[in-house]
Scaffold this active site. Structure first.
Site, mmCIF file in Angstrom:
data_model
loop_
_atom_site.group_PDB
_atom_site.id
_atom_site.type_symbol
_atom_site.label_atom_id
_atom_site.label_comp_id
_atom_site.label_asym_id
_atom_site.label_seq_id
_atom_site.Cartn_x
_atom_site.Cartn_y
_atom_site.Cartn_z
ATOM 1 C CG HIS A 94 11.118 63.729 24.320
ATOM 2 N ND1 HIS A 94 12.434 63.939 24.676
ATOM 3 C CD2 HIS A 94 11.118 63.534 22.975
ATOM 4 C CE1 HIS A 94 13.196 63.875 23.580
ATOM 5 N NE2 HIS A 94 12.417 63.630 22.552
ATOM 6 C CD GLU A 140 11.362 63.912 28.398
ATOM 7 O OE1 GLU A 140 11.461 65.153 28.282
ATOM 8 O OE2 GLU A 140 12.077 63.115 27.762
ATOM 9 C CG HIS A 142 13.612 67.780 27.136
ATOM 10 N ND1 HIS A 142 13.299 66.821 26.201
ATOM 11 C CD2 HIS A 142 13.733 68.948 26.445
ATOM 12 C CE1 HIS A 142 13.229 67.368 24.994
ATOM 13 N NE2 HIS A 142 13.487 68.662 25.117
ATOM 14 C CD GLU A 163 17.059 65.974 29.532
ATOM 15 O OE1 GLU A 163 16.077 65.539 30.183
ATOM 16 O OE2 GLU A 163 17.208 65.782 28.311
#
Length: 426
Positions: free
Chosen positions: A182, A185, A308, A383
């Site tokens: 992504h 990020e 992420h 994350e």
């Protein structure tokens, strides 16, 4: 524009719609971040409809369930309407940020110019793709017996997808780290380069043992086109840069051929979680799949980590179903140990659990594919910082790069050590 996957027509890069000058920067002046809570089904249905109808609201996730809190970036010209909606339907909420552009301006001020010498790469600034790749080459020259630069091939727009192999003992099992899928990020590629550096230079005996006892494949940016675009045009861009008529981009982490587009993704190319016109339609997805298939047995890849941000979570398969993987108990145990190790190191709280139950349903993710289709038993999606109600969203201040990257490495080390105790690397 077609909204169903297989009917979407790709457009040549030579189209009049393609490309723009670097001066064309998206702006987020006076955009607000609201964090809202859903207390009843009426509110949930209202916000589901709102997301479908408005291109002036950026949802960080989807409205799904009672009790859920959701962050939404609201365009300046919609602030009055949105505030009225919250009051009318009595939604609990907080304003996290009143001018999102200020955070982007601060963040861009922490970027080192693209032409800097690669020896200057550190973990107090953010770096362009060109600098990261030059640094990988420099590290290969500095550690010729320990590190080799790899190239999966080129992306949609012709950028290399480069990474490294650290370690060359054919008897060692391997760990694969995928980062930057992504684009916005930025902490993920930064954490990946930190991990590479630590494996090569750390004086910590525990990290030295990781470098000695395992081979490591680390690809800091598997979406190079999107990453470049966040520096040059739109800091909040997420997808790749494939062209579909009047819009661009596939969410590469919804494009993998494992229960593709079955939940938590979209068939609409205008959406941030567009799954693509078909499973594994994107060249970046194809490159990674080919690499894993060619190496999973030959290199004995037993662990897959996807980096992420944000929300501080350590998650394992599956994303598309509540069904538990066969080694659910082990993955839950390893994740909880990793969360505890981070807590002991920095005081930060990371939640561990399977992806479906921990963050939100999603399908076509790289982690699920790696576990279910490639047969890699230890698979996690991290994350990283900040917290779920972060005021910064994906715009993490550079001062947090080093501690965040250290947390990621601590989590990986803890998971690998715990998995080794249970015989996963025998």
């Amino acid at each position: 524009m077609a909204a169903k996957g297989t009917n979407i027509e790709r457009v040549s890069e030579n189209s009049c719609c393609a490309g723009s000058g670097a001066k064309d920067q998206a702006r987020y002046d006076h955009y607000r971040i609201y964090n809202v809570q859903f207390d009843n089904e009426e509110q949930i249905k209202l916000f589901q409809k709102l997301e479908e109808q408005s291109d002036s609201l950026t949802f960080i996730g989807h409205a799904r369930e009672i009790g859920q809190k959701l962050s939404i970036l609201v365009a300046a010209h919609r602030v009055a309407d949105f505030a009225d909606l919250l009051e009318t339907y009595k939604l609990q909420h907080r304003v996290l940020t009143y001018n999102f552009q200020e955070k982007i301006d601060r963040n861009m001020g922490e970027v080192v110019p693209e032409d800097v010498d690669a020896s200057k790469l550190d973990w107090q600034h953010f770096f362009h793709l060109k600098t990261i790749y030059s640094w990988l080459d420099r590290m290969a020259a500095k550690y010729p017996g320990q590190l080799n630069v790899l190239n999966m091939g080129t992306s949609t727009q012709g950028n290399d997808i480069k990474g490294v192999k650290v370690g060359n003992n054919p008897a060692n099992k391997a760990i694969f780290i995928e980062s930057g899928i992504h684009a916005r990020e930025w902490i993920a590629p930064a954490a990946a380069t930190y991990i590479i550096n630590e494996l090569l230079s750390s004086t910590d005996e525990r990290i030295q043992n990781l470098a000695k006892n395992y081979n490591w494949f680390v690809f800091p940016c598997v979406n190079p086109d999107g990453y470049k675009y966040t520096f040059e045009h739109d800091r909040m861009w997420r997808k790749n840069r494939q062209l579909f008529g009047t819009c661009r981009g596939v969410d590469l982490n919804r494009n993998y051929p494992d229960h593709w587009n079955s939940t938590g993704s979209s068939s609409d190319p205008t959406r941030y979680d567009f799954a693509g016109p078909s499973a594994a339609s994107e060249v970046e997805t194809q490159r990674l799949i080919e690499f894993i298939r060619n190496n999973v047995e030959k290199e004995q890849i037993k662990t897959y980590i996807s980096l992420h941000s944000y929300s501080q979570m350590l998650m394992f398969p599956y994303g598309y179903t509540k069904e538990h993987v066969s080694n659910y108990d082990d993955l839950q145990e390893f994740g909880k140990k990793a969360s505890a190790a981070i807590k002991a190191e920095s005081g930060r709280d990371y939640v561990s659990g399977n992806l479906y139950e921990t963050i939100y349903p999603s399908s076509g993710g790289s982690m699920d594919w790696a576990h279910a289709e490639a047969g890699i038993p230890i698979a996690y999606t991290f994350e990283l910082r900040g917290p779920p109600d972060s005021q910064d969203l994906f715009i993490l201040p550079a001062v947090e790069i080093q501690p965040t990257a250290s947390e990621a490495l601590t989590a990986i080390r803890t998971i690998v050590e715990a998995a080794a105790e249970k015989g996963y690397y025998k």
